[in-house]
Scaffold this active site. Sequence first.
Site, short mmCIF file in Angstrom:
data_model
loop_
_atom_site.label_atom_id
_atom_site.label_comp_id
_atom_site.label_asym_id
_atom_site.label_seq_id
_atom_site.Cartn_x
_atom_site.Cartn_y
_atom_site.Cartn_z
N CYS A 230 7.04 10.45 0.29
CA CYS A 230 5.97 11.40 0.56
C CYS A 230 6.03 12.49 -0.50
CB CYS A 230 6.13 12.01 1.95
SG CYS A 230 4.86 13.26 2.31
N ARG B 119 0.83 -1.20 0.00
CA ARG B 119 0.00 0.00 0.00
C ARG B 119 0.87 1.26 0.00
NH1 ARG B 119 -0.80 4.89 2.37
NH2 ARG B 119 -0.35 4.00 4.41
N ASP B 120 1.62 1.49 1.08
CA ASP B 120 2.37 2.72 1.25
C ASP B 120 3.47 2.84 0.20
OD1 ASP B 120 3.21 5.08 2.39
OD2 ASP B 120 4.04 4.19 4.20
N ASN C 85 10.42 4.57 3.05
CA ASN C 85 10.28 3.96 4.37
C ASN C 85 11.56 3.22 4.73
OD1 ASN C 85 7.16 3.95 5.16
ND2 ASN C 85 7.32 3.72 2.95
#
Lengths: 324, 324
Positions: free
Chosen positions: A242, A17-18, A251
């Site tokens: 981001c 997802r991220d 991440n």
Amino acid sequence: MPALPATRLHVHEVAPRDGLQMESVFVPTEAKVAWIDQLSALGYAKIEVTSFVSPAAIPALRDAEAVMRLITRAPGVVYTALVPNVRGGERAIDGRVDEFNLVMSASATHNLANLRMTQAQSFRTLAETTRLAQQAGVAVNVSLSCAFGCPMEGAVPAATVADWVARFADLGVQGVTLCDTTGMADPGQVLALCSATAQAHPTLALTAHFHDTRGLGGANVFAALQAGITRFDASLGGIGGCPYAPGASGNVATEDLVHLLQCLGLDCGMDAEALAPAAQTLGELLGHGLPSAVGRAGPRWRRHPLPADFEQTRERALARELAM
Amino acid sequence: MPALPATRLHVHEVAPRDGLQMESVFVPTEAKVAWIDQLSALGYAKIEVTSFVSPAAIPALRDAEAVMRLITRAPGVVYTALVPNVRGGERAIDGRVDEFNLVMSASATHNLANLRMTQAQSFRTLAETTRLAQQAGVAVNVSLSCAFGCPMEGAVPAATVADWVARFADLGVQGVTLCDTTGMADPGQVLALCSATAQAHPTLALTAHFHDTRGLGGANVFAALQAGITRFDASLGGIGGCPYAPGASGNVATEDLVHLLQCLGLDCGMDAEALAPAAQTLGELLGHGLPSAVGRAGPRWRRHPLPADFEQTRERALARELAM
């Protein structure tokens, strides 16, 4: 010296997802499902499978329903999904997610820029969505973005974070994730904020989520361990990022996190080297290299071969030794 | 929670020696001197200027004498150089170095592969060279390679490291650097080994030298701080590496180290952003990008602009708020 946690640690994979939501390619559903099934065998406590946002908003995850339906669920793994609102929650319940992952930001500016709502609107939405989950008997985790700082506002006071966490706890959610969304945390701050949060909410499942933007991902994990945190988000290969922090890297890589935990002798039920095939699959699906340090350098227990001239060098040195 | 050092921290720049020796280009002497003069203004406690090894062995540093003669020395900065033996020591004394940096490895295999001597031969050479420095009134630091592990042998017992450090201390050297030559250290090991070494040798100036090979450079610095270490080697831009560990990335980047210390509120007399012009010079001299994370992402206190549509987003959100 603070003791590190003696209990089993929980690694949460957020790449599906991220990570994928930041990628320009759409990974075909079948390939995505096969890759998530590959992940399911690796010992994760939790996998964030997809996002039930509008398919138009994040085309990379437009196949949320199909992915939830087609994955093979491994016993003991929590399959979570990002849920933005009640409409998304209804889709997530249909998809039989184990947990809703709700999000809002500790920074008013970031909340508006990222979620297009005021914090008051986000909290109202989050409370409604939590009630829906509770009616359906589904667990809820809230991921609080910018808990360690906002790339636009700057510092976010610890008291602001404490207020939001208390409001989430009052809703009866099971877990809260403190997210260092753009890699602004430092290990001193992590020690302080994670310790304070854990002390204030001993029954809440607290997760730490770090980015390696400024080379401090590992340091922040170590500090969080010292604060007693036992749950960590990470992204295979270190993908993710981001959009509001250009130049920011992704991440903390799952390989790097698991390798650190193994070096420290802590048990997370995973092996950094065993992640390599799934990381290779991911790199092939995305068509680019992955930033994970351990993915590149290998774990520290991998032995390097002796130089080709080593025996000659040794014989010459020993001969000099005898000649002295 | 262990207290971090309250005293001033010392940052040692190793890029001119440890970094440049790994580069394929020869940086012309005048440019090298101008760059080192640029470094001298930035607040370093120590700069490793060059190496007095054989010019044939490391052509990148073949101009050691000229560099030592031509640099402008800033008051308070220690100008050190790597000295491999008595012959190099005589050249270093002629070059008026403030300190000899002697090296040997805690791993017998790495010592042979890297220095082409047995550890016994290296220690004998090191003792002779120390006597020369003492006769000339020059300080001595010993950098112990592979103190946290050897890429060929594997783990290096803490007792082996303790033995070598005790033998160096017995020679009357001023300082010892514990080097994680190929990035094998983890923060738990760093806490233990640095604490034990500092307790055993309270008057020895101990330095920690980390590589960011497996994403743990920052974590290891944080752990060393918790162990009371106040001196750190770092390399501008993160250049450097080790020929016996392919895929290994370089030293902890000075920008990343200084940024971490600043984030922790510790005083090292330096500013991460002020390093940028010298890093730019270095990148131009080398003709390639530098791996420093802070060099790429900027420090955490740099604010990012609001998205272009931020005001519209806010107005729409507030209008919805009023309509409720």
